[in-house]
Design a protein around this motif. Structure first.
Motif, PDB file in Angstrom:
ATOM      1  N   VAL A  86      33.610   4.495  66.239  1.00  0.00           N
ATOM      2  CA  VAL A  86      33.329   4.370  64.784  1.00  0.00           C
ATOM      3  C   VAL A  86      32.712   2.856  64.312  1.00  0.00           C
ATOM      4  O   VAL A  86      33.145   1.940  65.041  1.00  0.00           O
ATOM      5  CB  VAL A  86      34.282   4.586  64.090  1.00  0.00           C
ATOM      6  N   ARG A  87      31.901   2.856  63.425  1.00  0.00           N
ATOM      7  CA  ARG A  87      31.421   1.444  62.668  1.00  0.00           C
ATOM      8  C   ARG A  87      32.401   1.259  61.680  1.00  0.00           C
ATOM      9  O   ARG A  87      32.503   1.697  60.820  1.00  0.00           O
ATOM     10  CB  ARG A  87      29.997   1.708  62.266  1.00  0.00           C
ATOM     11  N   VAL A  88      32.883  -0.180  61.724  1.00  0.00           N
ATOM     12  CA  VAL A  88      33.576  -0.621  60.656  1.00  0.00           C
ATOM     13  C   VAL A  88      32.944  -2.057  60.005  1.00  0.00           C
ATOM     14  O   VAL A  88      32.513  -2.661  60.747  1.00  0.00           O
ATOM     15  CB  VAL A  88      35.020  -0.663  60.799  1.00  0.00           C
ATOM     16  N   ARG A  89      33.316  -2.169  58.601  1.00  0.00           N
ATOM     17  CA  ARG A  89      33.017  -3.469  58.286  1.00  0.00           C
ATOM     18  C   ARG A  89      34.021  -4.116  57.470  1.00  0.00           C
ATOM     19  O   ARG A  89      34.171  -3.293  56.315  1.00  0.00           O
ATOM     20  CB  ARG A  89      31.563  -3.592  57.786  1.00  0.00           C
ATOM     21  N   SER A  90      34.674  -4.957  57.490  1.00  0.00           N
ATOM     22  CA  SER A  90      35.791  -5.677  56.517  1.00  0.00           C
ATOM     23  C   SER A  90      34.969  -6.390  55.672  1.00  0.00           C
ATOM     24  O   SER A  90      33.963  -6.689  55.771  1.00  0.00           O
ATOM     25  CB  SER A  90      36.619  -6.609  57.438  1.00  0.00           C
ATOM     26  N   PRO A  91      35.737  -6.450  54.550  1.00  0.00           N
ATOM     27  CA  PRO A  91      35.220  -7.155  53.351  1.00  0.00           C
ATOM     28  C   PRO A  91      34.397  -8.456  53.371  1.00  0.00           C
ATOM     29  O   PRO A  91      33.378  -8.381  53.139  1.00  0.00           O
ATOM     30  CB  PRO A  91      36.510  -7.412  52.551  1.00  0.00           C
ATOM     31  N   HIS A  92      34.988  -9.350  53.939  1.00  0.00           N
ATOM     32  CA  HIS A  92      34.081 -10.687  54.022  1.00  0.00           C
ATOM     33  C   HIS A  92      33.581 -10.677  55.331  1.00  0.00           C
ATOM     34  O   HIS A  92      33.091 -11.829  55.827  1.00  0.00           O
ATOM     35  CB  HIS A  92      35.192 -11.670  53.663  1.00  0.00           C
ATOM     36  N   ASP A  93      33.223  -9.503  56.102  1.00  0.00           N
ATOM     37  CA  ASP A  93      32.561  -9.702  57.568  1.00  0.00           C
ATOM     38  C   ASP A  93      31.074  -9.485  56.993  1.00  0.00           C
ATOM     39  O   ASP A  93      30.719  -8.535  56.262  1.00  0.00           O
ATOM     40  CB  ASP A  93      33.143  -8.776  58.272  1.00  0.00           C
ATOM     41  N   ASP A  94      30.242 -10.289  57.856  1.00  0.00           N
ATOM     42  CA  ASP A  94      29.037 -10.066  57.610  1.00  0.00           C
ATOM     43  C   ASP A  94      28.288  -9.381  58.844  1.00  0.00           C
ATOM     44  O   ASP A  94      26.988  -9.270  58.846  1.00  0.00           O
ATOM     45  CB  ASP A  94      28.332 -11.336  57.402  1.00  0.00           C
TER      46      ASP A  94
END
Lengths: 187, 187
Positions: A86-94
């Motif tokens: 799965v692909r995830v992106r946390s708030p302040h992650d670019d």
DNA sequence: GTTGCGGTTCAATCTGTCTTGAACTACATA
DNA sequence: TATGTAGTTCAAGACAGATTGAACCGCAAC
């Protein structure tokens, strides 16, 4: 066979590294998965993510396994399609990060149900069609029809067996499989 | 995809021919077997021999499936090694003839036991080795060891499952499989 | 706008596998 | 011994699929 010998320093967010025992696992899974008609590197990527237990960026995967930018992009996309990553992106992650599906049985069950069963099914259908045509043909000997029937029976049998397996995996019905679930580190 | 459209006269000992329904079966088996990591044409050859129910010469196989001389030679040799086809020569015959193994379950059991199990086994061994190394390594977190253990457990599990299947197939223990044997055309 | 970074795409290339076909062996028969 | 047929071998070629790498897109920061 790329990142086999790599085993250098691991500075967070820096160039990826792979310890010998990790390489062993990663390649074992790669070989297995290759035989199962996936790409060897798909297996290696999944194994790396699974081993690390946390989400890695594409760049980390790339340098750790010694793959090209494009390859990683393709591989993770394919793994996502199989719901194996799965692909995830946390708030302040670019940057996107990729994490491995950890429920082994469910994962395998899903793959079997989507891929193997489709294959067996289409073979069974072809056999059935052939059987119908052959039956209408006068000069097809009895034994030939019999052999056709046996092949079809086998296909049906395998299809059912796969279904049982898939259902079992899905509901984790048997207690034995419990050891394979995350969060239950008994023993 | 060669001999797909062929469907001409079948004059004994002459140029081989393939009826549409035969082509259907031959190709279905070919596709299946290809996914199982054999050569597509190995599957086609076996299917042809199985369907015809009698031993064919290399030349017949060649022309029926549209293969080259060399290819047939290689394919039948490989199939022989898997004990999936046997080579026979009657007294006054001046050519070898090839016949398909007809006990489907035993055949599959044999292949699984010789090939799949070896693969799973070697993966299991690699995982065990990695696990041992990782255990001696102080800074390998507990959860990582857990994941390693889970993978190994899965490998062991699959290995056992295959063994059960192989034994079942070998002794034809379950009555259900009877339909698949030759000589028992019930219904 | 422009610079930089993460990510995607895709044509070209590489790789490994299968197939071909001609040369060869073996063994008959004339 | 010469001729013919069955079968094998293997280098060369064909092919399919994976991989690369450079161009490209989107977006955020400056």
């Amino acid at each position: 066979m790329r990142g086999y010998l790599r085993d250098t320093v691991d500075e967070e967010t820096g160039v990826g590294t792979l310890r010998p025992w990790e390489a062993l696992v990663v390649d074992a899974v790669g070989n297995l998965i290759e035989f199962w008609n996936f790409k060897r590197n798909q297996g290696r990527v999944w194994a790396l993510l699974y081993l690390r237990g946390r989400a890695l960026t594409a760049a980390q995967i790339q340098s750790t396994l010694g793959l090209s930018k494009g390859a990683v992009s393709m591989l993770v996309r394919e793994l996502e399609q199989w719901c194996v990553v799965v692909r995830v992106r946390s708030p302040h992650d670019d940057a996107w990060r990729f994490a491995a599906e950890t429920e082994l049985m469910k994962m395998i069950g899903r793959v079997i149900s989507e891929r193997e069963r489709g294959l067996v099914q289409s073979v069974r259908e072809d056999l059935e069609r052939a059987e119908r045509i052959a039956k209408d043909d006068d000069d097809v000997p009895r034994e030939v029809l019999d052999r056709l029937r046996r092949m079809r029976t086998l296909a049906v049998f395998v299809e059912k067996a796969l279904k049982v397996f898939v259902d079992t995996a899905r509901f984790d019905a048997i207690g034995v499989l419990d050891v394979l679930r995350d969060k239950t580190p008994r023993n």
